[in-house]
Write an enzyme that holds these catalytic residues in place. Structure first.
Site, PDB file in Angstrom:
ATOM      1  N   TRP A 159       0.823  -1.221   0.000  1.00 19.63           N
ATOM      2  CA  TRP A 159       0.000   0.000   0.000  1.00 19.63           C
ATOM      3  C   TRP A 159       0.856   1.270   0.000  1.00 19.63           C
ATOM      4  CZ3 TRP A 159      -4.207  -1.433   4.259  1.00 19.63           C
ATOM      5  CH2 TRP A 159      -4.920  -2.553   3.796  1.00 19.63           C
ATOM      6  N   HIS A 175      12.916  -2.760  -1.243  1.00 13.55           N
ATOM      7  CA  HIS A 175      12.033  -2.259  -2.303  1.00 13.55           C
ATOM      8  C   HIS A 175      12.753  -1.121  -3.038  1.00 13.55           C
ATOM      9  CE1 HIS A 175       8.713  -0.226  -4.294  1.00 13.55           C
ATOM     10  NE2 HIS A 175       8.049  -1.363  -4.186  1.00 13.55           N
ATOM     11  N   GLU A 205      11.312  -6.807  -9.574  1.00 11.71           N
ATOM     12  CA  GLU A 205      10.524  -5.619  -9.844  1.00 11.71           C
ATOM     13  C   GLU A 205      11.364  -4.650 -10.671  1.00 11.71           C
ATOM     14  OE1 GLU A 205       7.223  -4.967  -6.918  1.00 11.71           O
ATOM     15  OE2 GLU A 205       8.984  -4.298  -5.830  1.00 11.71           O
ATOM     16  N   GLY A 240       1.288  -2.868  -6.254  1.00  9.96           N
ATOM     17  CA  GLY A 240       1.306  -1.711  -5.375  1.00  9.96           C
ATOM     18  C   GLY A 240      -0.037  -1.010  -5.463  1.00  9.96           C
TER      19      GLY A 240
END
Ligand code: PEP
Length: 248
Positions: free
Chosen positions: A8, A92, A164, A230
């Site tokens: 989130w 991330h 990613e 996301g």
């Protein structure tokens, strides 16, 4: 097992995060599917309580490596474990590129998660410039080496790698598309690299503008065990669509 890891980010404020968590009370999670949501840190303890009797798990978007000490502003992996979190995103790309997180910091965070019985989701991926200049593989290999070389994993320790591509991660829901075949190529390389460091079959996740409309094309890749959306995970409607699609 197939995984949906919903990050989130900082899209939702405290109230919006809690409202979304309550909407998730109605989601039926099919067998063979694991759903973990990663709310903004301040909302994690409340949402952990809200969802504690459901099949939706709650994780940390980021952890600090030291369990305690003089680290102003840090929230330790051990602290998330204490309130019931069993998963954490580590490395991330927004942590790496906006907050300057290094490969060494990522390694310490992975080890801290392991010590706290948290399953780290180790995020790797190249920037657009690195891809254009032919350095994508080098970047991803280095990130994996730094995170996994010599890492000791107990048999029951869960750990994931999320590929990613930085350039495919959306800003507010709009991002460049990484074609499933391109993702598949990098995931094959990741699998081969991981085999150098571990004899475990580490589940591989894809993230980068995943949404209900394109999720199946990534899950169709043999090497993919799950997705890390996301923006598309910040509405109950699209999250539940993805949960329902994952088994059909
Ligand atoms: C992410 O949060 O890692 C991500 C891939 O975001 P989005 O799905 O919005 O691109």
């Amino acid at each position: 097992m197939k995984y949906i890891f919903g990050n989130w980010k900082a899209y939702l404020d405290y109230d919006q995060s809690n409202i979304l968590a309550h909407q998730l009370l109605d989601i039926q999670i099919p067998e063979g599917v694991a759903v973990v949501v990663f709310p903004t840190t301040l909302a994690v303890p409340e949402i952990e309580k809200t969802l504690q009797d459901t099949e939706v798990h709650v994780g940390a978007q980021n952890v600090h490596w030291a369990p305690s000490g003089a680290y102003t502003g840090a929230s330790a992996a051990a602290l998330f474990a204490q309130i019931g979190c069993a998963y954490a995103l580590v490395g991330h790309s927004e942590r790496r590129h906006i907050f300057g997180e290094t490969d060494d910091a990522v390694r310490k965070k992975v080890e801290a998660c392991i010590e706290s019985n948290i399953a780290p989701i180790v995020c790797v991926g190249e920037t657009k410039d690195e891809r254009i200049s032919g350095k994508a593989e080098y970047r991803v290999k280095k990130q994996l080496m730094k995170a996994f070389d010599g890492l000791e994993l107990a048999d029951d320790q869960q750990i994931f790698v999320a590929y990613e591509p930085v350039w495919a991660i959306s800003k507010g829901g709009v991002g460049e598309v990484c074609l499933p075949e391109d993702a598949g190529e990098m995931l094959s390389l990741i699998k081969a690299e991981l085999a150098k460091y571990s004899d475990r079959d580490i589940p591989l996740i894809y993230g980068g503008s995943v949404k209900p409309e394109n999720m199946a094309s990534y899950l169709a890749l043999d090497l993919v065990s799950g997705v890390l959306p996301g923006h598309a995970s910040t509405s109950a409607q699209s999250l539940s669509k993805m949960v329902n699609l994952i088994v059909s």
